[in-house]
Enzyme design. Structure first.
Site, PDB file in Angstrom:
ATOM      1  N   THR A  74       0.844  -1.195   0.000  1.00 43.67           N
ATOM      2  CA  THR A  74       0.000   0.000   0.000  1.00 43.67           C
ATOM      3  C   THR A  74       0.881   1.248   0.000  1.00 43.67           C
ATOM      4  O   THR A  74       1.934   1.269   0.630  1.00 43.67           O
ATOM      5  CB  THR A  74      -0.893  -0.009   1.259  1.00 43.67           C
ATOM      6  OG1 THR A  74      -1.653  -1.218   1.279  1.00 43.67           O
ATOM      7  CG2 THR A  74      -1.817   1.169   1.298  1.00 43.67           C
ATOM      8  N   HIS A 133       0.123   6.578 -14.599  1.00 46.40           N
ATOM      9  CA  HIS A 133      -0.619   5.418 -14.106  1.00 46.40           C
ATOM     10  C   HIS A 133      -2.081   5.502 -14.557  1.00 46.40           C
ATOM     11  O   HIS A 133      -2.522   6.532 -15.068  1.00 46.40           O
ATOM     12  CB  HIS A 133      -0.568   5.336 -12.580  1.00 46.40           C
ATOM     13  CG  HIS A 133       0.714   4.796 -12.039  1.00 46.40           C
ATOM     14  ND1 HIS A 133       1.805   5.590 -11.811  1.00 46.40           N
ATOM     15  CD2 HIS A 133       1.088   3.531 -11.697  1.00 46.40           C
ATOM     16  CE1 HIS A 133       2.797   4.843 -11.340  1.00 46.40           C
ATOM     17  NE2 HIS A 133       2.395   3.599 -11.271  1.00 46.40           N
ATOM     18  N   LYS A 137      -5.782   5.266  -9.942  1.00 48.66           N
ATOM     19  CA  LYS A 137      -4.748   5.345  -8.904  1.00 48.66           C
ATOM     20  C   LYS A 137      -4.950   6.614  -8.090  1.00 48.66           C
ATOM     21  O   LYS A 137      -5.080   7.709  -8.637  1.00 48.66           O
ATOM     22  CB  LYS A 137      -3.353   5.320  -9.520  1.00 48.66           C
ATOM     23  CG  LYS A 137      -2.239   5.289  -8.464  1.00 48.66           C
ATOM     24  CD  LYS A 137      -0.892   5.008  -9.093  1.00 48.66           C
ATOM     25  CE  LYS A 137       0.232   5.047  -8.067  1.00 48.66           C
ATOM     26  NZ  LYS A 137       0.059   4.059  -6.996  1.00 48.66           N
TER      27      LYS A 137
END
Length: 224
Positions: A74, A133, A137
């Site tokens: 994470t 990304h 995200k």
């Protein structure tokens, strides 16, 4: 063939499901799956956490309570780092935490650091990082971009490093480091094709952390 290692998956989104699929292929037993509406906190040998920054604090209480080693993929929780390290130390558990578990990215980090070391003496060059990304995200810049920036600074690069981000479509992850001067530009790029590299590296770390105490990075895993 089973490894006999029981894996607890924390965060059952796309990454969690990929870890499950690859873990089963590699002989792990899935002890449980923890998600927002699925609190399967159960006995396991190691946990892999690809949840969210908001969920990590509560998850970490469970790791210390269960004395459960954990691999944390994470990102976006850097403000909690010192507190969680202290909690891990008090509980005597092992933790591998990294913004990116891809083996390729971690080798790329070493290449970038060496380039930054060489460029420090070349004042005519300015440095930048751009990362791209998928649109879902949450954190920007990415944890990997910050990891690369810190690697450059740690290698002795003391001039400003401009960091920028793109969020669009389904891009798994592209990180480009550039050095630019009046006469030329140098670019170093790592492109992720899918999430398998991240999940595979996390499983390497999950096997490595068992039996260890302390706080480690993926660089530590690859060096030992």
């Amino acid at each position: 063939m089973s490894t006999g290692q029981r894996l607890l998956i924390v965060g059952y989104g796309k990454m969690g499901r990929m870890v499950e699929q690859m873990g089963l292929d590699q002989g792990f037993e899935i002890a449980g799956r923890v998600d927002q509406d699925r609190p399967e906190w159960t006995d396991a040998d190691v946990a892999v956490d690809f949840s969210t920054a908001d969920a990590l604090a509560g998850n970490f209480e469970q790791y210390t309570r269960l004395r459960l080693p954990v691999v944390i993929g994470t990102t976006g929780w850097g403000d909690q780092l010192e507190r969680l390290r202290a909690e891990a130390d008090r509980a005597g558990i092992g933790v591998v935490a990294s913004a990116n578990f891809s083996i390729g990215v971690n080798i790329f980090q070493l290449v970038v650091a060496e380039a930054a070391r060489l460029m420090q003496a070349q004042e005519q060059y300015g440095a930048w990082i751009h990362e791209a990304h998928h649109s879902a995200k949450r954190d920007a810049p990415s944890g990997t971009a910050l990891l690369l920036r810190d690697a450059m600074a740690g290698a002795g690069y003391s001039r400003p490093i401009d960091v920028s981000s793109t969020r669009a479509g389904t891009i798994p992850g592209v990180h480009t480091i550039g050095f630019d001067a009046a006469s030329d530009t140098i670019e170093l790029t790592h492109t992720a094709r899918d999430r398998r590299g991240f999940a595979g590296g996390a499983l390497v770390a999950a096997r490595w952390i068992q039996g260890r105490r302390g706080w480690y990075s993926m660089q530590d895993v690859l060096k030992r």
